[in-house]
Motif scaffolding. Structure first.
Motif, mmCIF file in Angstrom:
data_model
loop_
_atom_site.group_PDB
_atom_site.id
_atom_site.type_symbol
_atom_site.label_atom_id
_atom_site.label_comp_id
_atom_site.label_asym_id
_atom_site.label_seq_id
_atom_site.Cartn_x
_atom_site.Cartn_y
_atom_site.Cartn_z
ATOM 1 N N MET A 31 -40.238 -2.132 -19.449
ATOM 2 C CA MET A 31 -40.851 -0.875 -19.011
ATOM 3 C C MET A 31 -40.445 0.248 -19.968
ATOM 4 S SD MET A 31 -40.566 0.917 -15.246
ATOM 5 C CE MET A 31 -41.384 -0.444 -14.427
ATOM 6 N N LYS A 32 -41.412 1.096 -20.337
ATOM 7 C CA LYS A 32 -41.126 2.240 -21.194
ATOM 8 C C LYS A 32 -40.949 3.481 -20.315
ATOM 9 C CE LYS A 32 -42.820 2.948 -25.158
ATOM 10 N NZ LYS A 32 -43.685 3.247 -26.337
ATOM 11 N N ILE A 33 -39.801 4.151 -20.466
ATOM 12 C CA ILE A 33 -39.438 5.275 -19.609
ATOM 13 C C ILE A 33 -39.187 6.510 -20.462
ATOM 14 C CG2 ILE A 33 -37.789 6.142 -17.909
ATOM 15 C CD1 ILE A 33 -37.163 3.181 -17.242
ATOM 16 N N LEU A 34 -39.841 7.609 -20.109
ATOM 17 C CA LEU A 34 -39.601 8.895 -20.761
ATOM 18 C C LEU A 34 -38.823 9.786 -19.806
ATOM 19 C CD1 LEU A 34 -40.059 10.979 -23.040
ATOM 20 C CD2 LEU A 34 -42.197 11.617 -21.886
ATOM 21 N N ILE A 35 -37.681 10.269 -20.265
ATOM 22 C CA ILE A 35 -36.857 11.155 -19.447
ATOM 23 C C ILE A 35 -36.857 12.547 -20.075
ATOM 24 C CG2 ILE A 35 -34.509 11.670 -18.664
ATOM 25 C CD1 ILE A 35 -34.038 8.660 -18.484
ATOM 26 N N LEU A 36 -37.304 13.542 -19.314
ATOM 27 C CA LEU A 36 -37.174 14.924 -19.742
ATOM 28 C C LEU A 36 -35.728 15.304 -19.486
ATOM 29 C CD1 LEU A 36 -40.475 16.541 -18.390
ATOM 30 C CD2 LEU A 36 -40.053 15.324 -20.539
ATOM 31 N N HIS A 37 -34.962 15.361 -20.563
ATOM 32 C CA HIS A 37 -33.499 15.437 -20.445
ATOM 33 C C HIS A 37 -33.032 16.883 -20.545
ATOM 34 C CE1 HIS A 37 -29.368 14.433 -20.604
ATOM 35 N NE2 HIS A 37 -29.219 14.571 -21.911
ATOM 36 N N PHE A 76 -46.228 5.422 -21.644
ATOM 37 C CA PHE A 76 -45.022 5.265 -20.837
ATOM 38 C C PHE A 76 -45.404 4.769 -19.446
ATOM 39 C CE2 PHE A 76 -43.770 8.421 -24.015
ATOM 40 C CZ PHE A 76 -42.567 7.889 -24.449
ATOM 41 N N ASP A 77 -44.504 3.996 -18.860
ATOM 42 C CA ASP A 77 -44.704 3.499 -17.497
ATOM 43 C C ASP A 77 -44.129 4.442 -16.458
ATOM 44 O OD1 ASP A 77 -45.809 0.803 -18.216
ATOM 45 O OD2 ASP A 77 -43.874 0.675 -19.232
ATOM 46 N N ARG A 78 -43.125 5.212 -16.852
ATOM 47 C CA ARG A 78 -42.492 6.184 -15.968
ATOM 48 C C ARG A 78 -42.160 7.444 -16.764
ATOM 49 N NH1 ARG A 78 -43.976 2.679 -13.092
ATOM 50 N NH2 ARG A 78 -42.835 1.556 -11.455
ATOM 51 N N ILE A 79 -42.341 8.593 -16.134
ATOM 52 C CA ILE A 79 -41.911 9.870 -16.703
ATOM 53 C C ILE A 79 -41.056 10.554 -15.641
ATOM 54 C CG2 ILE A 79 -42.620 12.116 -17.597
ATOM 55 C CD1 ILE A 79 -45.201 10.823 -18.567
ATOM 56 N N ILE A 80 -39.795 10.818 -15.981
ATOM 57 C CA ILE A 80 -38.808 11.254 -14.992
ATOM 58 C C ILE A 80 -38.114 12.536 -15.437
ATOM 59 C CG2 ILE A 80 -36.628 10.643 -13.856
ATOM 60 C CD1 ILE A 80 -37.449 7.689 -14.198
ATOM 61 N N GLU A 138 -37.629 21.192 -14.548
ATOM 62 C CA GLU A 138 -38.631 20.436 -15.302
ATOM 63 C C GLU A 138 -39.357 19.394 -14.453
ATOM 64 O OE1 GLU A 138 -36.699 19.046 -18.878
ATOM 65 O OE2 GLU A 138 -36.662 21.064 -19.753
ATOM 66 N N LEU A 139 -39.251 19.512 -13.127
ATOM 67 C CA LEU A 139 -39.996 18.616 -12.245
ATOM 68 C C LEU A 139 -41.503 18.819 -12.409
ATOM 69 C CD1 LEU A 139 -37.885 18.900 -8.941
ATOM 70 C CD2 LEU A 139 -37.946 16.971 -10.543
ATOM 71 N N LEU A 140 -41.912 20.084 -12.541
ATOM 72 C CA LEU A 140 -43.336 20.364 -12.721
ATOM 73 C C LEU A 140 -43.829 19.862 -14.073
ATOM 74 C CD1 LEU A 140 -43.551 23.947 -11.183
ATOM 75 C CD2 LEU A 140 -44.613 21.888 -10.268
ATOM 76 N N ASP A 141 -42.981 19.974 -15.094
ATOM 77 C CA ASP A 141 -43.353 19.466 -16.416
ATOM 78 C C ASP A 141 -43.583 17.961 -16.365
ATOM 79 O OD1 ASP A 141 -43.150 21.753 -18.440
ATOM 80 O OD2 ASP A 141 -41.254 21.947 -17.383
ATOM 81 N N ALA A 142 -42.707 17.252 -15.675
ATOM 82 C CA ALA A 142 -42.859 15.801 -15.555
ATOM 83 C C ALA A 142 -44.159 15.460 -14.836
ATOM 84 C CB ALA A 142 -41.665 15.202 -14.818
ATOM 85 N N ALA A 143 -44.483 16.224 -13.788
ATOM 86 C CA ALA A 143 -45.726 15.983 -13.044
ATOM 87 C C ALA A 143 -46.949 16.256 -13.915
ATOM 88 C CB ALA A 143 -45.761 16.857 -11.791
ATOM 89 N N ARG A 144 -46.901 17.334 -14.703
ATOM 90 C CA ARG A 144 -48.022 17.641 -15.604
ATOM 91 C C ARG A 144 -48.226 16.516 -16.611
ATOM 92 N NH1 ARG A 144 -45.348 22.863 -15.621
ATOM 93 N NH2 ARG A 144 -46.488 24.314 -14.269
ATOM 94 N N LEU A 145 -47.131 15.997 -17.152
ATOM 95 C CA LEU A 145 -47.228 14.911 -18.121
ATOM 96 C C LEU A 145 -47.781 13.644 -17.471
ATOM 97 C CD1 LEU A 145 -43.942 15.314 -20.199
ATOM 98 C CD2 LEU A 145 -46.286 15.560 -21.024
ATOM 99 N N VAL A 159 -49.841 8.431 -15.722
ATOM 100 C CA VAL A 159 -48.649 7.668 -15.343
ATOM 101 C C VAL A 159 -48.397 7.838 -13.849
ATOM 102 C CG1 VAL A 159 -46.154 7.431 -15.723
ATOM 103 C CG2 VAL A 159 -47.672 7.936 -17.648
ATOM 104 N N GLU A 160 -48.040 6.777 -13.166
ATOM 105 C CA GLU A 160 -47.821 6.850 -11.722
ATOM 106 C C GLU A 160 -46.598 7.695 -11.395
ATOM 107 O OE1 GLU A 160 -45.350 3.386 -9.787
ATOM 108 O OE2 GLU A 160 -46.970 2.479 -10.968
ATOM 109 N N GLY A 161 -46.607 8.249 -10.190
ATOM 110 C CA GLY A 161 -45.506 9.102 -9.751
ATOM 111 C C GLY A 161 -46.050 10.287 -8.979
#
Length: 355
Positions: free
Chosen positions: A1-7, A71-75, A81-88, A94-96
């Motif tokens: 799984m490919k995961i992008l984390i807004l760190h 990506f399979d997940r964007i977290i 940055e919760l809204l940024d993750a949702a926009r992405l 991407v599901e979520g």
């Protein structure tokens, strides 16, 4: 799984390796240099530094336009940055949690409307624009609180006496060039403030701990007063009340940090976030229960499920607490030690001391 984390949150605060198998998954951390620098040197991952001149979602989309990938997940584990993750997620399919759902748990105007519609008590409130149109006339008799509708940690929050509120708020808008559409006002409700932390999966609370603040986040930010909280017991009816509030704002997966004012007539909903609490909430939760909230939250986001046997926890004989002294309010002073803190520093009750 490919995961992008807004760190954004420093790595030691989350310890991502405890919730994500970095050898099994391909993990990319996307953040400003200061945040990327907190990643362990030996962590198996991809590191992408963003400039920080625009939002995380805007800079991520710009990066991906030059380096296309899926990506399979964007977290995001940060409130900011919760809204940024949702926009992405919406832009990339991407599901979520959707942008609409996340907005409901970030915008305090929408949040309170939803909670009130679910039959729970809230402070009376209105947008700042409506307050100004009404020339400061409000349906409550006491103090008025001015706060950003999507802020956190009591930043830019202020409390005003009835006779002074309208003039003071107008002056603050002018002096600080506040964006009116970003703020709300609400009734000040007196009483001890409690925070409720835990995890929710498929709309069901699977673990929860109640705590009561000593001091307030506002006094910590504005006046430099120490802040802390300590674990307290909570009954089944309180857990049900928290569940109703979470359901109202559609927080169905992940961690939650909910605050309520406890007055003589019961809890008054204040606000809630779909993330773990700050300060030492995570550390004291694990000390008391054996449950590390961020790692289990990450498993929920990555796997969509949770091994409930990991929540067996342990029943502590005592609750735990934390306190912080506001060094941020004394930037020009030389630190010589906390006067009078020796008794605390050397107490057998202290399990961790950072000075």
């Amino acid at each position: 799984m490919k995961i992008l984390i807004l760190h954004r949150v420093p790595y030691p605060r989350i310890e991502y390796h405890r919730g994500i198998d970095h050898a099994l998954h391909e993990v990319t951390y996307f953040g400003k240099q200061a945040a990327i620098d907190t990643l362990p040197a030996d962590l198996q991952c991809k590191r992408v530094v963003r400039a920080g001149t625009a939002s995380a979602s805007e800079e991520a989309l710009a990066w991906l336009s030059g380096s296309p990938q899926r990506f399979d997940r964007i977290i995001s584990m940060s409130e900011y940055e919760l809204l940024d993750a949702a926009r992405l997620r919406e832009a990339l399919g991407v599901e979520g949690a959707s942008l609409q759902t996340v907005t409901l748990a970030r915008n305090k105007l929408l949040m309170k409307q939803a909670v009130q519609a679910n039959g729970l008590r809230i402070p009376q409130f209105m947008s700042l624009a409506c307050y100004l149109d009404a020339q400061g006339q409000v349906p409550w008799a006491g103090k008025t609180v001015l706060k950003p509708h999507s802020g956190a940690s009591s930043a830019d929050v202020s409390v005003h006496l009835p006779s002074q509120a309208h003039a003071e708020i107008r002056r603050k808008i002018h002096e600080q060039s506040l964006h009116i559409d970003d703020f709300q006002v609400e009734e000040y409700v007196a009483g001890p403030i409690r925070h409720f932390d835990g995890l929710v999966l498929d709309g069901r609370i699977v673990t929860m701990q109640a705590s009561e603040y000593v001091g307030t986040c506002l006094d910590y930010m504005e006046r430099g007063a120490p802040l802390g909280s300590w674990h307290v017991d909570s009954c089944a009816s309180m857990r049900e009340w928290v569940g109703q509030a979470l359901n109202a704002v559609r927080i169905t997966h992940g961690a939650f940090h909910l605050e309520a004012i406890m007055d003589a007539d019961g809890p008054v909903f204040l606000e809630v976030g779909n993330r773990v609490g700050g300060a030492d909430v995570v550390a004291t939760y694990e000390m008391a229960t054996g449950i590390h909230l961020p790692s289990l939250e990450l498993r929920i986001y990555v796997d969509g499920e949770l091994d409930l046997s990991t929540l067996s926890g342990r029943q502590a004989d005592l609750g735990y607490g934390w306190f912080v002294f506001p060094g941020h309010t004394h930037p020009q002073r030389t630190f010589l030690g906390l006067e009078g803190a020796g008794e605390l520093r050397n107490s057998h009750c202290i399990v961790q001391w950072n000075e």
